[in-house]
Design a protein around this motif. Structure first.
Motif, PDB file in Angstrom:
ATOM      1  N   LEU A  59      11.853  65.102  29.772  1.00 48.15           N
ATOM      2  CA  LEU A  59      10.832  64.759  29.338  1.00 48.15           C
ATOM      3  C   LEU A  59       9.583  65.070  29.071  1.00 48.15           C
ATOM      4  CD1 LEU A  59      12.849  61.938  28.955  1.00 48.15           C
ATOM      5  CD2 LEU A  59      10.938  60.626  29.728  1.00 48.15           C
ATOM      6  N   SER A  62      10.309  69.018  28.013  1.00 48.72           N
ATOM      7  CA  SER A  62      11.207  68.520  26.451  1.00 48.72           C
ATOM      8  C   SER A  62       9.703  68.889  25.066  1.00 48.72           C
ATOM      9  CB  SER A  62      12.020  67.980  26.398  1.00 48.72           C
ATOM     10  OG  SER A  62      13.448  67.639  27.185  1.00 48.72           O
ATOM     11  N   LEU A  63       9.514  67.678  25.817  1.00 50.76           N
ATOM     12  CA  LEU A  63       8.131  67.432  24.890  1.00 50.76           C
ATOM     13  C   LEU A  63       6.862  68.964  24.837  1.00 50.76           C
ATOM     14  CD1 LEU A  63       6.486  66.026  23.216  1.00 50.76           C
ATOM     15  CD2 LEU A  63       5.273  65.480  25.545  1.00 50.76           C
ATOM     16  N   ALA A  68      14.880  69.602  23.247  1.00 46.92           N
ATOM     17  CA  ALA A  68      15.231  68.231  23.906  1.00 46.92           C
ATOM     18  C   ALA A  68      16.656  68.764  25.074  1.00 46.92           C
ATOM     19  CB  ALA A  68      15.885  67.153  23.266  1.00 46.92           C
ATOM     20  N   SER A 100      22.289  67.890  27.455  1.00 42.11           N
ATOM     21  CA  SER A 100      22.944  67.192  27.707  1.00 42.11           C
ATOM     22  C   SER A 100      23.274  66.493  26.170  1.00 42.11           C
ATOM     23  CB  SER A 100      21.900  66.012  27.633  1.00 42.11           C
ATOM     24  OG  SER A 100      21.358  66.208  29.223  1.00 42.11           O
ATOM     25  N   LEU A 101      23.915  65.307  26.829  1.00 46.32           N
ATOM     26  CA  LEU A 101      24.567  64.830  25.572  1.00 46.32           C
ATOM     27  C   LEU A 101      24.598  63.241  25.033  1.00 46.32           C
ATOM     28  CD1 LEU A 101      27.345  66.067  23.381  1.00 46.32           C
ATOM     29  CD2 LEU A 101      29.279  64.616  24.346  1.00 46.32           C
ATOM     30  N   LEU A 102      24.561  63.411  24.068  1.00 54.22           N
ATOM     31  CA  LEU A 102      24.066  61.405  23.403  1.00 54.22           C
ATOM     32  C   LEU A 102      24.828  61.048  22.674  1.00 54.22           C
ATOM     33  CD1 LEU A 102      21.419  59.357  23.839  1.00 54.22           C
ATOM     34  CD2 LEU A 102      20.537  61.000  21.344  1.00 54.22           C
ATOM     35  N   LEU A 103      25.829  59.992  23.812  1.00 60.85           N
ATOM     36  CA  LEU A 103      26.935  59.394  22.559  1.00 60.85           C
ATOM     37  C   LEU A 103      26.474  58.818  21.143  1.00 60.85           C
ATOM     38  CD1 LEU A 103      30.000  59.610  21.917  1.00 60.85           C
ATOM     39  CD2 LEU A 103      30.190  57.181  23.359  1.00 60.85           C
ATOM     40  N   LEU A 104      26.904  58.382  20.058  1.00 56.26           N
ATOM     41  CA  LEU A 104      27.148  57.129  19.240  1.00 56.26           C
ATOM     42  C   LEU A 104      28.299  57.268  18.706  1.00 56.26           C
ATOM     43  CD1 LEU A 104      23.821  56.594  18.861  1.00 56.26           C
ATOM     44  CD2 LEU A 104      24.407  59.156  18.617  1.00 56.26           C
ATOM     45  N   GLU A 118      18.994  57.316  12.606  1.00 55.07           N
ATOM     46  CA  GLU A 118      17.990  57.136  12.681  1.00 55.07           C
ATOM     47  C   GLU A 118      17.702  58.023  14.332  1.00 55.07           C
ATOM     48  OE1 GLU A 118      15.387  56.187  10.878  1.00 55.07           O
ATOM     49  OE2 GLU A 118      16.526  56.109   9.378  1.00 55.07           O
ATOM     50  N   LEU A 121      17.435  60.976  14.821  1.00 56.16           N
ATOM     51  CA  LEU A 121      16.251  61.854  14.934  1.00 56.16           C
ATOM     52  C   LEU A 121      15.358  61.190  15.914  1.00 56.16           C
ATOM     53  CD1 LEU A 121      15.729  60.870  10.894  1.00 56.16           C
ATOM     54  CD2 LEU A 121      16.192  63.479  12.161  1.00 56.16           C
ATOM     55  N   ARG A 122      15.626  60.193  16.451  1.00 59.28           N
ATOM     56  CA  ARG A 122      13.876  59.639  17.240  1.00 59.28           C
ATOM     57  C   ARG A 122      13.954  60.643  18.493  1.00 59.28           C
ATOM     58  NH1 ARG A 122      15.424  54.437  15.520  1.00 59.28           N
ATOM     59  NH2 ARG A 122      16.952  54.206  17.689  1.00 59.28           N
ATOM     60  N   SER A 123      15.329  60.519  18.804  1.00 62.60           N
ATOM     61  CA  SER A 123      15.327  61.291  19.662  1.00 62.60           C
ATOM     62  C   SER A 123      15.790  62.729  20.110  1.00 62.60           C
ATOM     63  CB  SER A 123      17.162  61.057  20.602  1.00 62.60           C
ATOM     64  OG  SER A 123      17.637  59.858  20.117  1.00 62.60           O
ATOM     65  N   ALA A 124      15.566  62.681  18.700  1.00 58.63           N
ATOM     66  CA  ALA A 124      15.288  64.660  18.925  1.00 58.63           C
ATOM     67  C   ALA A 124      15.800  65.314  19.809  1.00 58.63           C
ATOM     68  CB  ALA A 124      13.579  64.872  19.043  1.00 58.63           C
TER      69      ALA A 124
ATOM     70  N   ARG B  10       8.375  68.332  12.170  1.00 58.09           N
ATOM     71  CA  ARG B  10       8.553  67.240  11.685  1.00 58.09           C
ATOM     72  C   ARG B  10       6.790  66.258  12.188  1.00 58.09           C
ATOM     73  NH1 ARG B  10      11.501  64.090  16.587  1.00 58.09           N
ATOM     74  NH2 ARG B  10      11.135  62.254  15.223  1.00 58.09           N
ATOM     75  N   VAL B  55       9.079  60.007  11.500  1.00 54.77           N
ATOM     76  CA  VAL B  55       9.302  58.906  12.234  1.00 54.77           C
ATOM     77  C   VAL B  55       9.434  59.321  14.059  1.00 54.77           C
ATOM     78  CG1 VAL B  55      11.388  59.313  14.085  1.00 54.77           C
ATOM     79  CG2 VAL B  55      12.105  59.674  11.975  1.00 54.77           C
ATOM     80  N   PRO B  56       9.159  58.469  15.023  1.00 53.36           N
ATOM     81  CA  PRO B  56       8.646  58.573  16.017  1.00 53.36           C
ATOM     82  C   PRO B  56       8.874  59.507  16.949  1.00 53.36           C
ATOM     83  CG  PRO B  56       9.496  56.496  15.751  1.00 53.36           C
ATOM     84  CD  PRO B  56       9.470  56.990  14.099  1.00 53.36           C
ATOM     85  N   THR B  58      10.412  60.450  20.237  1.00 54.00           N
ATOM     86  CA  THR B  58      10.976  59.404  21.508  1.00 54.00           C
ATOM     87  C   THR B  58      10.828  59.687  22.746  1.00 54.00           C
ATOM     88  OG1 THR B  58      12.578  58.544  20.494  1.00 54.00           O
ATOM     89  CG2 THR B  58      12.687  58.097  22.721  1.00 54.00           C
ATOM     90  N   GLU B  91      28.792  51.644  24.711  1.00 52.71           N
ATOM     91  CA  GLU B  91      27.740  52.452  23.582  1.00 52.71           C
ATOM     92  C   GLU B  91      27.349  51.000  22.345  1.00 52.71           C
ATOM     93  OE1 GLU B  91      25.810  53.732  20.387  1.00 52.71           O
ATOM     94  OE2 GLU B  91      27.792  53.028  20.158  1.00 52.71           O
ATOM     95  N   LEU B 101      22.354  56.712  24.790  1.00 49.15           N
ATOM     96  CA  LEU B 101      23.196  56.399  25.547  1.00 49.15           C
ATOM     97  C   LEU B 101      23.887  58.015  26.343  1.00 49.15           C
ATOM     98  CD1 LEU B 101      24.899  54.724  27.792  1.00 49.15           C
ATOM     99  CD2 LEU B 101      26.878  54.952  26.025  1.00 49.15           C
TER     100      LEU B 101
END
Lengths: 357, 357
Positions: A59, A62-63, A68, A100-104, A118, A121-124, B10, B55-56, B58, B91, B101
């Motif tokens: 975290l 990444s910041l 990220a 890493s992989l974010l799954l939606l 959304e 975007l938030r997770s950048a 952003r 967008v915040p 995260t 998920e 996730l």
DNA sequence: GTGAAAGCGCTAACAG
DNA sequence: CTGTTAGCGCTTTCAC
């Protein structure tokens, strides 16, 4: 007695630094394999890091780095075997590249997809691989415009000119149709999903083109849309049922001698109806599926079907995305990967048919 | 002409703050629905935020809050339909609770699993749902000890006493076996996966228990392990092939009158061998599958099989995990969810069999 | 109600 | 080679 157990706070760079009487930043460099650190210091730092079980905080990293090291995967339905394989191949490739992989999961719902954007975007995330629902795409434009590269997979959103990698569905359908024609079929039928997505449209095009090339006319009622729910990934995809019901109504007057189906599930439902009507496969009706699901080879009548290059599609998509992350300038690339017709008993080679006569 | 397009950085809280002549933290509170902000300020802030598409971030938020609002899902093979459904349900639930996730695929490899735990630690997930490979578990201990709660799914790692939610495989197997016996079968066979995992072991136990309860002895060669590769999620899971080959060697002298299989793919392979030997199903040999895959109802002989409560397992797992995040004190809970025997033609109800006689 | 200050853990500049 | 300073974007004290 040592300290009580309890999840103590995770070690940080500072813990190592104070333990060794160094500055935080020297520790950072020692761990980061930068050169400007003495060998002895580096060794000491690494030893201490290992001792206390230091794990870098992604975290924070990444910041400050502005990345990220995470990619998003937005997919409609993991229960579709093609997408399941896609998930595997994508995850493998993504991880191999250190991301890493974010799954939606969108479940074919535009609303879910909008929420997914959304989240991206938030997770950048640095980028995303997307199987789009293909009903609206303003939310994707927003993602792209905020600098997150997108690769569309399996279905395109041409309006956004992003990279895209898919399957040459048209070609697969063309080959399946041509194969049936070569086998002697003349009264053909296409059973397609009733979804407003390009994959379906492409298969229809392929069918029509193959018919035209063979000098066969296609009347409108030769292309049938099976009422298809946008199926629910939480339930099993009960598409055979839909095709079964539909096919029952289909064969009332005469029957086709060849049916091209848009997915293996349809073929399954159709096969049952044919069995109930005592129509033999392939001698009365030859059939092709689409997808080459694991069971296709093991049906009573093994299914001739179009095998989808899932792993290749997934890998290519990730590679495109990572390239794009390095050089954003280039023009978008569209890649279609060719599927493979797997010939089995439900629509055998011409010779096999000939023998039957 | 406005500014050139190009992915401008952003927007941040500060952009809103300076635009409105406020301090960053007033903006933060206005957006965060804290009370200590005047209505007018809040409105202005929200308007401006919407206008510039704020967008915040995260990452930053997570860093200060100490929680990434992310859960991990570590799974062996998405191409297994049960796991595919599990992915979907998990998920969905995770997202509904406001978490993201992170997906890790292990492909049944311990090494991959170990790398997955590293990734979980680095990413500082708040917790993880895990289908363990079940060969080693020291790496899981490390994750748990660093304060990341784990819920094992489908397979347990009792050594770690974490929460666990799975399927009552033993019961499913017991019911399938009892059903075959009730249908008149006496010479039974169990075809199981040759994998060192508890699910397989539980099904064997259920089989033995059902046999014992019926007063039937079980000799060692009635429980057969089909040579099973830990199958590759990148390829299709070719388990029918293995079962087919194995079953060919199985029926050389006499044949069983009932076969319980550990998964639907085995049943597929077996069905083909039986067809080749002109053995009728169910009158010569009754068969049960395990899993209720989408095709099971549409085979030439619709398959009696055990339906797995995938969605319920997934949802329960996430709920357990989130509870644990709130109160870590409680003792670990193990939950087994009962599967359902779905009776079809390959092993029909007793009456149906009786009629045949 | 609002602002100023501090800090989450880390890395990139720059000094020394 | 190493330490100091600054800051990523956000939230939480604590004054005013």
């Amino acid at each position: 007695m040592t300290e009580a157990q309890g999840p103590r706070p995770r070690p940080t760079l500072r813990d190592i630094a104070t333990a060794l009487g160094l500055s935080v930043n020297t520790v950072s460099r020692a761990l980061g394999d930068k050169d400007s650190v003495s060998a002895s210091t580096r060794a000491a730092v690494q030893a201490e890091a290992a001792r206390i079980g230091y794990v870098p905080n992604t975290l924070a990293r990444s910041l400050v780095l502005g990345s990220a090291m995470t990619l998003g995967l937005v997919i409609t339905n993991p229960s579709n075997p093609f997408y399941a394989q896609l998930i595997s191949s994508i995850e493998l490739r993504v991880r191999a590249q250190g991301y890493s992989l974010l799954l939606l999961v969108t479940d074919e719902s535009v609303e879910n997809e909008q929420r997914a954007t959304e989240a991206l975007l938030r997770s950048a995330v640095d980028g995303a691989v997307v199987v789009p629902v293909q009903a609206e795409w303003d939310h994707w434009r927003r993602v792209r415009d905020s600098g997150i590269p997108l690769v569309f997979v399996n279905r395109d959103v041409p309006e956004l000119d992003c990279d895209m990698v898919g399957v040459d569905y048209e070609r697969g359908s063309y080959e399946a149709t041509s194969h049936l024609i070569a086998g002697g079929a003349r009264r053909l039928l296409l059973l397609e999903e009733d979804l407003p997505i390009t994959t379906t449209a492409d298969r229809i095009t392929g069918f029509r083109r193959a018919m035209a090339d063979a000098g066969l006319k296609v009347s409108d009622d030769q292309v049938r849309a099976v009422p298809t729910k946008r199926y629910d990934s939480l339930a099993l995809p009960w598409q055979p049922e839909e095709a079964y019901r539909f096919a029952q109504t289909l064969l009332t007057d005469g029957h086709p001698d060849g049916v091209v189906t848009g997915n293996d599930y349809f073929a399954l439902g159709l096969l049952r109806v044919l069995a109930e009507r005592d129509l033999a496969v392939p001698s009365d009706v030859a059939i092709t599926g689409y997808g080459d699901h694991p069971y296709a080879a093991y049906l009573q009548t093994p299914l001739t079907t179009v095998r989808l290059p899932a792993a290749e599609v997934g890998t290519t998509a990730v590679d495109l995305l990572l390239q794009r992350l390095r050089s954003s300038g280039e023009r978008p690339r569209k890649t279609l990967i060719r599927p493979e017709l797997v010939i089995r008993a439900s629509a055998p080679h011409r010779q096999a048919i000939t023998i039957d006569r």
